[in-house]
Design a protein around this motif. Structure first.
Motif, PDB file in Angstrom:
ATOM      1  N   ARG A   1       1.920   8.718   4.301  1.00 41.07           N
ATOM      2  CA  ARG A   1       0.560   9.100   4.695  1.00 41.07           C
ATOM      3  C   ARG A   1       0.427  10.607   4.767  1.00 41.07           C
ATOM      4  N   GLN A   2       1.368  11.269   5.445  1.00 42.49           N
ATOM      5  CA  GLN A   2       1.283  12.722   5.605  1.00 42.49           C
ATOM      6  C   GLN A   2       1.396  13.439   4.269  1.00 42.49           C
ATOM      7  N   ARG A   3       2.280  12.977   3.405  1.00 40.17           N
ATOM      8  CA  ARG A   3       2.420  13.581   2.077  1.00 40.17           C
ATOM      9  C   ARG A   3       1.131  13.405   1.268  1.00 40.17           C
ATOM     10  N   ALA A   4       0.502  12.234   1.386  1.00 41.45           N
ATOM     11  CA  ALA A   4      -0.758  11.986   0.680  1.00 41.45           C
ATOM     12  C   ALA A   4      -1.858  12.899   1.209  1.00 41.45           C
TER      13      ALA A   4
ATOM     14  N   LEU B   1       0.841  -1.195   0.000  1.00 40.18           N
ATOM     15  CA  LEU B   1       0.000   0.000   0.000  1.00 40.18           C
ATOM     16  C   LEU B   1       0.879   1.250   0.000  1.00 40.18           C
ATOM     17  N   CYS B   2       1.859   1.257   0.872  1.00 39.49           N
ATOM     18  CA  CYS B   2       2.768   2.407   0.936  1.00 39.49           C
ATOM     19  C   CYS B   2       3.515   2.592  -0.384  1.00 39.49           C
ATOM     20  N   ASP B   3       3.996   1.489  -0.933  1.00 39.77           N
ATOM     21  CA  ASP B   3       4.741   1.542  -2.202  1.00 39.77           C
ATOM     22  C   ASP B   3       3.846   1.950  -3.365  1.00 39.77           C
ATOM     23  N   THR B   4       2.562   1.676  -3.250  1.00 39.99           N
ATOM     24  CA  THR B   4       1.607   2.036  -4.294  1.00 39.99           C
ATOM     25  C   THR B   4       1.225   3.513  -4.208  1.00 39.99           C
ATOM     26  N   LEU B   5       1.046   4.012  -2.998  1.00 40.18           N
ATOM     27  CA  LEU B   5       0.653   5.409  -2.819  1.00 40.18           C
ATOM     28  C   LEU B   5       1.783   6.384  -3.137  1.00 40.18           C
TER      29      LEU B   5
ATOM     30  N   VAL C   1      -7.090   2.098   5.765  1.00 34.98           N
ATOM     31  CA  VAL C   1      -6.011   2.721   4.996  1.00 34.98           C
ATOM     32  C   VAL C   1      -5.195   3.645   5.900  1.00 34.98           C
ATOM     33  N   ASP C   2      -5.863   4.390   6.773  1.00 33.20           N
ATOM     34  CA  ASP C   2      -5.153   5.243   7.736  1.00 33.20           C
ATOM     35  C   ASP C   2      -4.361   4.400   8.728  1.00 33.20           C
ATOM     36  N   THR C   3      -4.966   3.337   9.214  1.00 36.41           N
ATOM     37  CA  THR C   3      -4.304   2.471  10.192  1.00 36.41           C
ATOM     38  C   THR C   3      -3.019   1.886   9.612  1.00 36.41           C
TER      39      THR C   3
END
Length: 150
Positions: free
Chosen positions: A129-132, A69-73, A117-119
């Motif tokens: 997360r913060q950049r998104a 998920l992180c690598d995708t975002l 998704v937040d968790t």
């Protein structure tokens, strides 16, 4: 109408069984056979190496899926920032649902609880997360997912 539907299914099954070539060992396709009640049964050969395929657990998000998920975002964030507004949020939704589908069909989990998704991102990649959040102009990633549950 029903015969048209069955013909479409039969044609699709035939294409699936005969449409692949060049990427793997030659395997004679096993024909689709019609059973009672108008349904079609497709039988596929087992993997050539003798292993069995594992069916992903659609109710479990693995550590690998979390990292994915992180690598995708991450690579999408710059595009969201330049798009802004509705376009960025639509792209974000597509990205999350694509991630969920790729990782064993986790879409049901996201639909039931958008906060997952937040968790995940808070635990696994808080910087992403913060950049998104900044790029999307939202306070939490869950609120950027439209048309889903809680």
């Amino acid at each position: 109408m029903r015969s048209l539907h069955l013909c479409s299914l039969a044609a699709a099954g035939a294409l699936l069984l005969t449409g692949c070539s060049g990427d793997g060992p030659d395997v004679d396709p096993i024909p689709a056979t019609a059973t009672g009640g108008g349904s079609i049964t497709l039988t596929f050969p087992p993997p050539a190496d003798g292993t069995t395929a594992e069916v992903p657990d659609t109710d479990t998000i693995t550590a690998s899926a979390e990292r994915d998920l992180c690598d995708t975002l991450a690579p999408e964030i710059e595009g969201w920032a330049s798009q802004g507004g509705t376009g960025a949020r639509l792209s974000y939704n597509t990205t999350v649902q694509g991630w969920a589908a790729r990782n064993g069909g986790l879409n049901d989990i996201v639909v039931r609880d958008r906060s997952v998704v937040d968790t995940i991102t808070d635990k696994t990649c808080p910087d992403v997360r913060q950049r998104a959040l900044d790029a999307l102009g939202i306070s939490d990633l869950a609120s950027g997912l439209v048309g889903f549950g809680n």
